[in-house]
Scaffold this active site. Structure first.
Site, PDB file in Angstrom:
ATOM      1  N   ILE A 171       0.867  -1.180   0.000  1.00  0.00           N
ATOM      2  CA  ILE A 171       0.000   0.000   0.000  1.00  0.00           C
ATOM      3  C   ILE A 171       0.901   1.226   0.000  1.00  0.00           C
ATOM      4  O   ILE A 171       1.840   1.312   0.798  1.00  0.00           O
ATOM      5  CB  ILE A 171      -0.915   0.010   1.253  1.00  0.00           C
ATOM      6  CG1 ILE A 171      -1.821  -1.220   1.242  1.00  0.00           C
ATOM      7  CG2 ILE A 171      -1.751   1.286   1.294  1.00  0.00           C
ATOM      8  CD1 ILE A 171      -2.625  -1.391   2.521  1.00  0.00           C
ATOM      9  N   LEU A 172       0.623   2.148  -0.906  1.00  0.00           N
ATOM     10  CA  LEU A 172       1.455   3.349  -0.990  1.00  0.00           C
ATOM     11  C   LEU A 172       0.933   4.430  -0.050  1.00  0.00           C
ATOM     12  O   LEU A 172      -0.254   4.486   0.258  1.00  0.00           O
ATOM     13  CB  LEU A 172       1.479   3.863  -2.431  1.00  0.00           C
ATOM     14  CG  LEU A 172       2.153   2.922  -3.434  1.00  0.00           C
ATOM     15  CD1 LEU A 172       2.024   3.471  -4.845  1.00  0.00           C
ATOM     16  CD2 LEU A 172       3.617   2.680  -3.085  1.00  0.00           C
ATOM     17  N   HIS A 176      -5.777  -4.988 -10.589  1.00  0.00           N
ATOM     18  CA  HIS A 176      -6.256  -5.817  -9.479  1.00  0.00           C
ATOM     19  C   HIS A 176      -7.203  -6.892 -10.025  1.00  0.00           C
ATOM     20  O   HIS A 176      -8.067  -6.599 -10.846  1.00  0.00           O
ATOM     21  CB  HIS A 176      -6.977  -4.941  -8.457  1.00  0.00           C
ATOM     22  CG  HIS A 176      -7.483  -5.731  -7.293  1.00  0.00           C
ATOM     23  ND1 HIS A 176      -6.648  -6.234  -6.310  1.00  0.00           N
ATOM     24  CD2 HIS A 176      -8.728  -6.149  -6.968  1.00  0.00           C
ATOM     25  CE1 HIS A 176      -7.369  -6.908  -5.431  1.00  0.00           C
ATOM     26  NE2 HIS A 176      -8.632  -6.869  -5.809  1.00  0.00           N
ATOM     27  N   LEU A 206      -6.351   0.667   0.018  1.00  0.00           N
ATOM     28  CA  LEU A 206      -6.007  -0.595  -0.647  1.00  0.00           C
ATOM     29  C   LEU A 206      -6.982  -0.874  -1.794  1.00  0.00           C
ATOM     30  O   LEU A 206      -8.198  -0.974  -1.577  1.00  0.00           O
ATOM     31  CB  LEU A 206      -6.066  -1.747   0.381  1.00  0.00           C
ATOM     32  CG  LEU A 206      -5.870  -3.153  -0.183  1.00  0.00           C
ATOM     33  CD1 LEU A 206      -4.453  -3.347  -0.710  1.00  0.00           C
ATOM     34  CD2 LEU A 206      -6.207  -4.204   0.862  1.00  0.00           C
TER      35      LEU A 206
HETATM   36  C1  GAR Z   1      -2.032 -10.132 -10.808  1.00  0.00           C
HETATM   37  O1  GAR Z   1      -3.128 -11.000 -10.870  1.00  0.00           O
HETATM   38  C2  GAR Z   1      -2.437  -8.778 -10.288  1.00  0.00           C
HETATM   39  O2  GAR Z   1      -3.721  -8.396 -10.696  1.00  0.00           O
HETATM   40  C3  GAR Z   1      -2.406  -9.008  -8.802  1.00  0.00           C
HETATM   41  O3  GAR Z   1      -1.256  -9.767  -8.591  1.00  0.00           O
HETATM   42  C4  GAR Z   1      -1.049 -10.605  -9.726  1.00  0.00           C
HETATM   43  C5  GAR Z   1       0.390 -10.451 -10.169  1.00  0.00           C
HETATM   44  O4  GAR Z   1       0.718 -11.347 -11.196  1.00  0.00           O
HETATM   45  N1  GAR Z   1      -2.382  -7.761  -8.078  1.00  0.00           N
HETATM   46  C6  GAR Z   1      -3.007  -7.564  -6.924  1.00  0.00           C
HETATM   47  O5  GAR Z   1      -3.622  -8.436  -6.343  1.00  0.00           O
HETATM   48  C7  GAR Z   1      -2.910  -6.147  -6.382  1.00  0.00           C
HETATM   49  N2  GAR Z   1      -3.845  -5.944  -5.341  1.00  0.00           N
HETATM   50  P1  GAR Z   1       2.039 -11.145 -12.025  1.00  0.00           P
HETATM   51  O6  GAR Z   1       3.161 -10.918 -11.022  1.00  0.00           O
HETATM   52  O7  GAR Z   1       2.221 -12.434 -12.756  1.00  0.00           O
HETATM   53  O8  GAR Z   1       1.867  -9.969 -12.935  1.00  0.00           O
END
Ligand code: GAR
Length: 201
Positions: free
Chosen positions: A92-93, A109, A144
């Site tokens: 979280i920034l 997300h 978040l």
């Molecule tokens: C992705 O599904 C992204 O949407 C999620 O993490 C995964 C990363 O995959 N992000 C979150 O949950 C942010 N809240 P990757 O490292 O293979 O791109």
């Protein structure tokens, strides 16, 4: 050239999709910096594979979120990106980062926000028997997975779909949606007044 910085914490498959889109000129821009807060993130290897500058800023080395963000800002200011993309960046920034790059930080997300901020979104969808699932790209604020929504991609959940199958399908649409939105920022064709909504099979 439109300059992009990508922040990651893990596998970096979305990073790879962005790198690919830049190489194919789907995005009229270049990824000038990749920052990982996690020294073990596989995404760092992807940066190396493509000879893109990267930095590891381990959040565990900092006492406060603000201190960590100050280190991020310092690093990012050197490359002065037009857009900072959080692609699987699990931090979280604070206002330190958000004010430094106002309206220039976006996040992807894996849910149809405001449903399911945080972790385990795919599990929640299955456990709640949801018929729809998807991804959201939004501006980043201090909340978040909060911040103004820019784009959403939706899929229908199949009967008896497993967690892995769902996750794989969501990743696949992330890899389409994120480059699409970043390319619109680069081309200045993005209209943040109107949410982009795409339905996928
Ligand atoms: C992705 O599904 C992204 O949407 C999620 O993490 C995964 C990363 O995959 N992000 C979150 O949950 C942010 N809240 P990757 O490292 O293979 O791109």
């Amino acid at each position: 050239m439109f300059k992009i910085a990508v922040l990651i914490s893990g596998n970096g498959s979305n990073l790879e999709a962005l790198i690919d889109a830049c190489k194919k000129n789907v995005i009229n821009g270049s990824i000038d910096m990749i920052i990982s807060n996690n020294p073990d993130a596989y995404g760092i290897q992807r940066a190396k594979n493509h000879s893109i500058d990267y930095k590891i800023i381990d959040n565990n080395r900092f006492e406060t979120r603000e201190d960590f963000d100050r280190a991020l800002v310092e690093e990012l200011e050197d490359c002065n990106p037009d857009l900072v993309v959080l692609a699987g960046f699990m931090r979280i920034l604070t206002p330190v980062m958000i004010e430094a790059f106002k309206n220039r930080i976006i996040n992807i997300h894996p849910s149809l926000l405001p449903k399911y901020p945080g972790l385990d979104t795919h599990n929640a969808v299955i456990e709640n028997g949801d018929l729809k699932h998807g991804v959201t790209i939004h501006f980043v604020n201090e909340v978040l997975d909060g911040g103004q929504i820019i784009a959403q991609g939706e899929i229908s959940v199949n009967a008896d779909e497993t967690l892995e199958e769902l996750k794989t399908r969501i990743h696949a649409i992330e890899h389409v949606m994120l480059p699409m939105v970043v390319s619109m920022f680069a081309d200045e064709t993005i209209n943040t007044e109107k949410v982009i909504y795409e339905k996928f099979k």
